[in-house]
Enzyme design. Sequence first.
Site, mmCIF file in Angstrom:
data_model
loop_
_atom_site.group_PDB
_atom_site.id
_atom_site.type_symbol
_atom_site.label_atom_id
_atom_site.label_comp_id
_atom_site.label_asym_id
_atom_site.label_seq_id
_atom_site.Cartn_x
_atom_site.Cartn_y
_atom_site.Cartn_z
ATOM 1 N NE ARG A 91 -8.481 -0.015 2.674
ATOM 2 C CZ ARG A 91 -8.376 -0.234 3.979
ATOM 3 N NH1 ARG A 91 -7.561 0.490 4.726
ATOM 4 N NH2 ARG A 91 -9.065 -1.195 4.562
ATOM 5 C CG HIS A 110 -8.926 5.460 6.100
ATOM 6 N ND1 HIS A 110 -8.199 4.332 6.319
ATOM 7 C CD2 HIS A 110 -10.142 5.038 5.647
ATOM 8 C CE1 HIS A 110 -8.915 3.256 6.006
ATOM 9 N NE2 HIS A 110 -10.112 3.677 5.599
ATOM 10 C CE1 TYR A 148 -3.346 8.830 7.793
ATOM 11 C CE2 TYR A 148 -4.655 7.041 6.873
ATOM 12 C CZ TYR A 148 -3.998 7.619 7.948
ATOM 13 O OH TYR A 148 -3.997 7.008 9.172
ATOM 14 C CG HIS A 168 -4.037 4.689 2.212
ATOM 15 N ND1 HIS A 168 -5.395 4.915 2.266
ATOM 16 C CD2 HIS A 168 -3.656 4.394 3.497
ATOM 17 C CE1 HIS A 168 -5.823 4.780 3.514
ATOM 18 N NE2 HIS A 168 -4.781 4.462 4.275
ATOM 19 C CD GLN A 225 -2.702 1.345 2.433
ATOM 20 O OE1 GLN A 225 -2.196 1.772 3.469
ATOM 21 N NE2 GLN A 225 -3.973 0.980 2.357
ATOM 22 N N GLY A 244 -8.897 -7.897 8.520
ATOM 23 C CA GLY A 244 -7.867 -7.224 9.279
ATOM 24 C C GLY A 244 -7.610 -7.860 10.628
ATOM 25 N NE ARG A 245 -11.151 -5.126 14.278
ATOM 26 C CZ ARG A 245 -12.351 -5.170 14.864
ATOM 27 N NH1 ARG A 245 -12.444 -5.122 16.170
ATOM 28 N NH2 ARG A 245 -13.441 -5.254 14.137
#
Length: 349
Positions: free
Chosen positions: A205, A155, A157, A152, A109, A316-317
């Site tokens: 993304r 979010h 960024y 990316h 990424q 993910g988690r």
Amino acid sequence: MTDSQSVKSVQSLFQPFRVGNLSLSNRIVMAPMTRQFSPEGVPGDNVAAYYRRRAENGVGLIVTEGTVIDHPDASNQQNVPHIHGEAALAGWKNVVSEVHAAGGKIIPQIWHMGARGQVGDYTEAEVADIVKQFAHSAAAAKEIGFDGVELHGAHEYLIDQFFWGKTNPRTDRYGGDMVERTRFAVEVIEAVRAAVGPDFPIVFRFSQWKGSDYTAKLAETPEELEQFLKPLSEAGVDVFHCSTRRFWQPEFEGSDLNLAGWTKKLTGKPTITVGSVGLDGEFMTLFKEGKGAEVSGIEQLLERLEQNEFDLVAIGRALIADPAWSDKVQQGRQDELVAFSPAALQELY
């Protein structure tokens, strides 16, 4: 349900998938998750081992943690990995070799964390240089053996800061209405495409939600979403990675489609869904309340995948807590899945 029935029910997750020159053995993607285990930006053997564990346990595609380009504002965290410079690229080449040796596929990424002030503070010349640095990093990623790249643009960024009206006050060609605010991303995508060639996959993304506003929406309606996505799609995106906090939530009233479902419908491009897959709580409860999450069934996910609402599923988690998540699900060993707890973060930080 018998073990054989359980195994049969999950087979939609384990169908092959191909995009460009990238062939995947299944639809499971390891979601990108920020880590700070790369001193001075250089990933070491521990990073290679971290990703290899997921490849050994059946993950179809690994998307690395965010890797930053060569720009002074790209990162404010010393141990976040770089995707530029001889030492960092050598470290990533080792990571790629380890993942490939385990039978996996991996893409970095590529990331710029964002303007320290406002995106309006950048001159057009500096914007052009940032575009070039994204392309340089993508070309380097291809050269050292990565299987594609992810940009990316989510979010809040840098790329997303250009998208969002609240963070983009520019009055030049990089500002304006929602479509005009995609220009920076379009230039990044086009430059990356020119750098990597026609068949090297570019994943993009994006998110509606922002780090400072979980309820934010770039697009309030499907029509607005289509307007937003069209220039990105035409610029050269192969796959859209549609970041949500809960994959099961409808994106717009009047339809059960989530963000990935709408994106696939509107662009015709493959999509990745993401958001608390396999867990009973969304990820921000960890950061706000210090809570873990219990294992949750994936029946709704499988139903949506079987209906072709989306093509790939980012996890993910659940993969942080249990590197063998993919193999256990495929083999009908769901009762052995490990719940996510804050202690699992030692894998991240």
